[in-house]
Scaffold this motif. Sequence first.
Motif, short mmCIF file in Angstrom:
data_model
loop_
_atom_site.label_atom_id
_atom_site.label_comp_id
_atom_site.label_asym_id
_atom_site.label_seq_id
_atom_site.Cartn_x
_atom_site.Cartn_y
_atom_site.Cartn_z
N SER A 1 0.85 -1.19 0.00
CA SER A 1 0.00 0.00 0.00
C SER A 1 0.88 1.24 0.00
O SER A 1 1.99 1.22 0.53
CB SER A 1 -0.88 -0.01 1.25
OG SER A 1 -1.70 1.12 1.25
N THR A 2 0.39 2.32 -0.57
CA THR A 2 1.19 3.55 -0.63
C THR A 2 0.33 4.75 -0.28
O THR A 2 -0.86 4.78 -0.58
CB THR A 2 1.83 3.70 -2.03
OG1 THR A 2 2.81 4.72 -2.01
CG2 THR A 2 0.80 4.04 -3.10
N ASP A 3 0.92 5.72 0.40
CA ASP A 3 0.23 6.96 0.78
C ASP A 3 1.19 8.13 0.65
O ASP A 3 2.36 8.01 0.98
CB ASP A 3 -0.24 6.89 2.24
CG ASP A 3 -1.66 6.40 2.36
OD1 ASP A 3 -2.55 7.00 1.74
OD2 ASP A 3 -1.87 5.41 3.08
N LEU A 4 0.62 9.22 0.21
CA LEU A 4 1.40 10.44 0.01
C LEU A 4 0.89 11.48 1.00
O LEU A 4 -0.32 11.72 1.08
CB LEU A 4 1.11 10.91 -1.42
CG LEU A 4 2.08 11.71 -2.22
CD1 LEU A 4 3.43 11.02 -2.32
CD2 LEU A 4 1.51 11.90 -3.63
N ALA B 1 1.74 6.93 -6.68
CA ALA B 1 1.05 7.98 -5.92
C ALA B 1 1.31 9.32 -6.58
O ALA B 1 2.44 9.62 -6.96
CB ALA B 1 1.53 8.00 -4.48
N VAL B 2 0.26 10.11 -6.76
CA VAL B 2 0.42 11.43 -7.40
C VAL B 2 -0.23 12.50 -6.54
O VAL B 2 -1.30 12.30 -5.98
CB VAL B 2 -0.22 11.47 -8.81
CG1 VAL B 2 0.63 10.72 -9.80
CG2 VAL B 2 -1.63 10.92 -8.81
N GLY C 1 -2.14 2.67 -5.52
CA GLY C 1 -1.63 4.02 -5.55
C GLY C 1 -2.37 4.93 -4.61
O GLY C 1 -3.13 4.49 -3.76
N ASP C 2 -2.15 6.21 -4.80
CA ASP C 2 -2.80 7.23 -4.00
C ASP C 2 -2.91 8.46 -4.88
O ASP C 2 -2.00 8.75 -5.66
CB ASP C 2 -1.94 7.52 -2.75
CG ASP C 2 -2.68 8.37 -1.71
OD1 ASP C 2 -3.92 8.47 -1.80
OD2 ASP C 2 -2.01 8.93 -0.83
N THR C 3 -4.04 9.14 -4.80
CA THR C 3 -4.16 10.39 -5.54
C THR C 3 -4.60 11.46 -4.56
O THR C 3 -5.52 11.25 -3.77
CB THR C 3 -5.22 10.31 -6.65
OG1 THR C 3 -6.48 9.94 -6.07
CG2 THR C 3 -4.84 9.29 -7.70
N PHE D 1 -8.58 17.34 -2.83
CA PHE D 1 -8.25 18.13 -4.03
C PHE D 1 -8.53 19.60 -3.81
O PHE D 1 -9.37 19.97 -3.02
CB PHE D 1 -9.06 17.63 -5.23
CG PHE D 1 -8.54 16.31 -5.75
CD1 PHE D 1 -7.23 16.20 -6.19
CD2 PHE D 1 -9.33 15.18 -5.75
CE1 PHE D 1 -6.75 14.99 -6.64
CE2 PHE D 1 -8.85 13.97 -6.20
CZ PHE D 1 -7.56 13.88 -6.65
N SER E 1 6.27 10.32 0.79
CA SER E 1 5.60 9.18 0.19
C SER E 1 6.10 7.92 0.85
O SER E 1 7.30 7.66 0.87
CB SER E 1 5.93 9.17 -1.31
OG SER E 1 5.53 7.96 -1.88
#
Lengths: 339, 339
Positions: free
Chosen positions: A49-52, B94-95, B127-129, A339, A139
């Motif tokens: 899993s990835t988180d920014l 991730a963006v 991913g992550d947005t 956003f 990240s």
Amino acid sequence: MTSLDKLGEFGLIGRIQQTVELTQPSTILGIGDDAAILAPPAGQELVISTDLLVEGIHFDLTFCPLKHLGYKAVAVNVSDIAAMNALPTQIVVAVSIPPRFTVEAVEELFEGVKLACEAYNVDLVGGDTTGSRAGLTISVTALGQVTAGQAVRRSGAGPNDLLCVTGDLGGAYLGLQVLEREKQVWQADPESQPELSKYPYVLQRQLRPEARMDVIHELRELGVVPTSMIDVSDGLASEVLHLCQASGTGARIFTENLPIANPTLEVANEFNLDPIMCMLNGGEDYELLFTVPLADHAKLKNHPDITIIGHMVEKNEGANLITKAGQPVPLRAQGFSHF
Amino acid sequence: MTSLDKLGEFGLIGRIQQTVELTQPSTILGIGDDAAILAPPAGQELVISTDLLVEGIHFDLTFCPLKHLGYKAVAVNVSDIAAMNALPTQIVVAVSIPPRFTVEAVEELFEGVKLACEAYNVDLVGGDTTGSRAGLTISVTALGQVTAGQAVRRSGAGPNDLLCVTGDLGGAYLGLQVLEREKQVWQADPESQPELSKYPYVLQRQLRPEARMDVIHELRELGVVPTSMIDVSDGLASEVLHLCQASGTGARIFTENLPIANPTLEVANEFNLDPIMCMLNGGEDYELLFTVPLADHAKLKNHPDITIIGHMVEKNEGANLITKAGQPVPLRAQGFSHF
């Protein structure tokens, strides 16, 4: 104070690498090559899993200490691993760092990362460090392991399954309200001292959340395997809807059952905010929301860290909050947008 | 044109998820849960690497098309996997996206990501947005697989091992020079048309680099296992020094042997830049630099994609560039800093 430019990327990585301890048996090679090398044990599946976390969107360095930020960046990823019923094993961390940062500031950030690695028994095995023309970005990608076939998805719930949540809700959101109010006061009068000591609970919930790995271990000890699970990052309502959508069910949750801590309730009252709304739509609690078969009721009903907030129903009933008066109110995802 | 705010994070993820194809047998579950689930085959080790691309540091959207950027973000990570002698299998992306971006722009970026996934046979599994208060940031983490014990590190080279590089060098750096010159012309006169069609080779090297997976496959077919390997992201000199430091050796590389493509040489001449310096210190070529035992000389000496540029020596000799006149010049890492 040392400027990043002077130390350079490789110098910085070297300083971080020197202080990292590797304890996971599946880590073969950590920081320092083109990639880390891992050897997952036979019979295990991996989860990733990835988180920014982005400055100005997810955190405000006016009131978020760097060490806490580093800790939180790891904790929120570990929370995703927990939500799969897996145990975290390794992370990689990439940061883009504005020129205003000193080497000492970056090390402070990584102090927090390393504290979280110790707390969750995770190896920091790689990363990337680069500059930034604007804010700080962190990240994190986390890997975890779970016995093959034992990963818990969002999609396994059935009607009548009990819907459970760990800990209590709304605290992180109210912590953010306190911080933003004090920031406004401070901006209006930079001589003023922020009034934070009155709010330790909600501030800790916001600034240093924990992933509920403890509950994952406890469920294993109890022999309870959730049928579906998700972590509460965007607010309870949004997460209940995710489980319903993925599982093809509806849900009923009961206002009276929603868990809130006393300090959270007090802050909600002080800010004239509806505590139910804070629990439903405030984000970042990083508790676990999961379903279990009805048969597990006895095992969980008196658990101090788990609250049964409702149950799943047939899809055509929809997802509803049942008020004290017995009135159903359709759940809506009003979790905050990034956003 | 659709605003991101209107579609929201979950809507955006849903649109990306719909178009992703999963082809790796080790992918059990892709995008859409708290984490992806993977089942690496028995006997394989995993490698993991992460890279962050930051607007204003690594790319300039004035001249970098979003599709190329998405492709490059994947390629540079796959290049790290290749440099371990592994095959890439999965990525997470991730963006953080500035408010000025439309949904269509983000989809263009992910078009490039998906093209690269197809080219390298990699699954996009998560991913992550999120939003951004400043520029665009793309964080990619790549996983790869390699037979246990076959991963190639930076540290395995010994004296007399041949030092080899794939493809040719300096092109990406000169592509950047062309783009920056044309940007200045355009900024001075926004009516002007950039003069780019004359420079297809160096522009492609800069805007759409490829990871040298082809060479990894060819080395396997030749039965050649490198003793050490690294990818050339910061410039040849810097990478040679990394291999020497990790392996405890020195190195000799020969000016005459350094590979440069004709179009690169022409642009270097046009810009009055020393081609040797461009090869040594220009970054982002994403070629592979590796060492092999002397005994493999015959297998590689006529390989069209591999050049033997020198050999490793004892550590006390240091790392030197040998000029045409036979003069040793100590190698220095002057790769560009991203701080």
